[in-house]
Design a protein around this motif. Sequence first.
Motif, mmCIF file in Angstrom:
data_model
loop_
_atom_site.group_PDB
_atom_site.id
_atom_site.type_symbol
_atom_site.label_atom_id
_atom_site.label_comp_id
_atom_site.label_asym_id
_atom_site.label_seq_id
_atom_site.Cartn_x
_atom_site.Cartn_y
_atom_site.Cartn_z
ATOM 1 N N THR B 305 0.865 -1.182 0.000
ATOM 2 C CA THR B 305 0.000 0.000 0.000
ATOM 3 C C THR B 305 0.903 1.233 0.000
ATOM 4 O O THR B 305 2.066 1.141 0.401
ATOM 5 N N LEU B 306 0.371 2.342 -0.420
ATOM 6 C CA LEU B 306 1.186 3.551 -0.577
ATOM 7 C C LEU B 306 1.883 3.986 0.718
ATOM 8 O O LEU B 306 3.088 4.243 0.699
ATOM 9 N N PRO B 307 1.163 4.088 1.846
ATOM 10 C CA PRO B 307 1.865 4.560 3.048
ATOM 11 C C PRO B 307 2.988 3.609 3.468
ATOM 12 O O PRO B 307 4.087 4.062 3.801
ATOM 13 N N VAL B 308 2.710 2.278 3.426
ATOM 14 C CA VAL B 308 3.720 1.307 3.841
ATOM 15 C C VAL B 308 4.878 1.292 2.839
ATOM 16 O O VAL B 308 6.051 1.212 3.219
ATOM 17 N N PHE B 309 4.538 1.394 1.550
ATOM 18 C CA PHE B 309 5.559 1.466 0.502
ATOM 19 C C PHE B 309 6.506 2.634 0.775
ATOM 20 O O PHE B 309 7.736 2.486 0.790
ATOM 21 N N SER B 310 5.900 3.789 1.039
ATOM 22 C CA SER B 310 6.682 4.989 1.296
ATOM 23 C C SER B 310 7.584 4.775 2.520
ATOM 24 O O SER B 310 8.769 5.115 2.507
#
Lengths: 259, 359
Positions: B305-310
């Motif tokens: 997911t975007l937040p975890v990826f970031s």
Amino acid sequence: MAKRIEVKDLDIYYDKFLAVQGVSMTIEPRSVTALIGPSGCGKSTFLRSLNRMHELVPHARVEGTVVMDDQDLYGPNVDPVGVRRQIGMVFQRPNPFPTMSIYDNVAAGLRLNNARISKSDLDALVERSLRAANLWSEVKDRLNKPGSGLSGGQQQRLCIARAIAVQPDVLLMDEPCSALDPISTQAIEDLINELKTEYTIVIVTHNMQQAARVSDTTGFFNLQGVGQPGQLVEIDDTTKIFSTPSNQATEDYISGRFG
Amino acid sequence: MPTSTPERDIDLESPIGGIPLVHQTLPRWAPHATLATAVLAGLALVGAGIGIGLAAVLVVLLYGVAIYSWSRPIEGARKAKDRVVTTAVMATFLLALLPLVSVIVTVISRGAARFDIEFFTHSMQGVVGAGGGAYHAIIGTLIITGLAALISVPIGMLTAIYLVEYGRGKLARAITFFVDVMTGIPSIVAGLFAFALFALFFGPGVRLGIMGAIALSVLMIPVVVRSTEEMLKLVPNELREAAYALAVPKWRMIIKVVLPTALAGIATGVTLAIARIIGETAPLLITLGITTGTNFNPFDGRMATLPVFSYYEYVNPGIPPEPSLERAWTAALVLIIIVMVLNLAARLISRLFAPKTRS
């Protein structure tokens, strides 16, 4: 299709508080019955108990009988929704449904009950109801516009059209003109005079001239004192109530000595 | 009153009933001139070696004192106070705006480098060093958030309908209380709850997309309940009575009258609730983990997911670290853009569904 209502020994409660006590009256079909009296004496409460709207207030209840067509409206197994199907109501403040057009507002009673009706029949019904409410000529070119865009008097007539579209036997009106100007009031009063050839009408009003103008029978409600339940003091022909009432309190009220 | 020589004869200064109606006022350029002077003084202070933050505070104080002492003798105490309070309100407003502007500027300036087509079309499968993208994380975020909304919206709306239309007495009060408690649950606890729940069935260490959706819905349900409840309470009781008087059963009255009337507000509330949870990191870190490939199935294995990826790109950069850090910033930028689009959608929805009065 107008029906007679016989009320016997009706006590109306809000939880433990007795709001209206011992009302007995006969409401004649195809006539206008006006209920007058000072504020807080239970006129509206009584009116709302006639189509079982009173019990929508939490803990509100009723004792006694309201008989229409040999059927006690408060008998066991009586469905309040069925009662309201036969006894329509118009409220003090015009309350058209804001999400619906003028057309949909009039059709609401059928649409909301999922009645199966063809488009042409519904068109005819909407036109007939709006004509009966003396509103057709004013709105026939903008039936698809929102109902809340009309003036206050037009909105109230729209609400009357909505109430008679479901073809009730009795029409209850709770101070239908109190939020309206004299011209709109006149329009509604004319309408009441026309409607009474087909419906039984009960109207609550604070305006005694209005009661004298539109009604055949007038009932006077009064309070004995603060905290006491309201009672039906007298009910009689309107002409008699306004000329030679048999009760002193009635005479004091209509002659403007109090209230 | 004589009107022959208007300049002198009509005495506007004289009090009527003790209160003069006309006051002298400062010229319109007075605040601007004072501000300019204060800013110049502040620049001089910076030149003299004082930090910018301290100088800004001094500029505000200087401006407040100067405008008060200028205004007081001319305009009177009330106007002078008004000018000081105006200064305080403007200053705190700018202060509140500062972090927002700072975040947006930083994220845009650092995230713009990788804001390219590859970022939106490629996953991190087999990527070492430069290149790659967050396609898998964008898909993951959309699936997880969509699932969370799918779970939360019906539960939340039905709860709100119960509370407003049916709830009486102890049960309703208890539900309201627990909804309030749920609002305050830290997001990591929601993640641990979902983790523990699925560990019961599948054993520890399991990672599924649906776990993340459930963790997020724990956070989202109270927000949906609250906003829907407030909107339903705004529906006038007269409309309910009008429907009852037309012999409409209660459940149909709710569906056909109450919900359409409140629809605009409910839709806005739901959209804002989605915007609120879409950036959650901690619960997804626990329940989803991270993966490099695209996974469309929330019932099978890890999802990005975007937040975890970031987060992972930032804490575990490769060597050299620059490509990873750039991807982290761009992921943050994409997330902010999604939230902004959701907010705009909420406005559009409320405009489209709002009950119309004219035309």
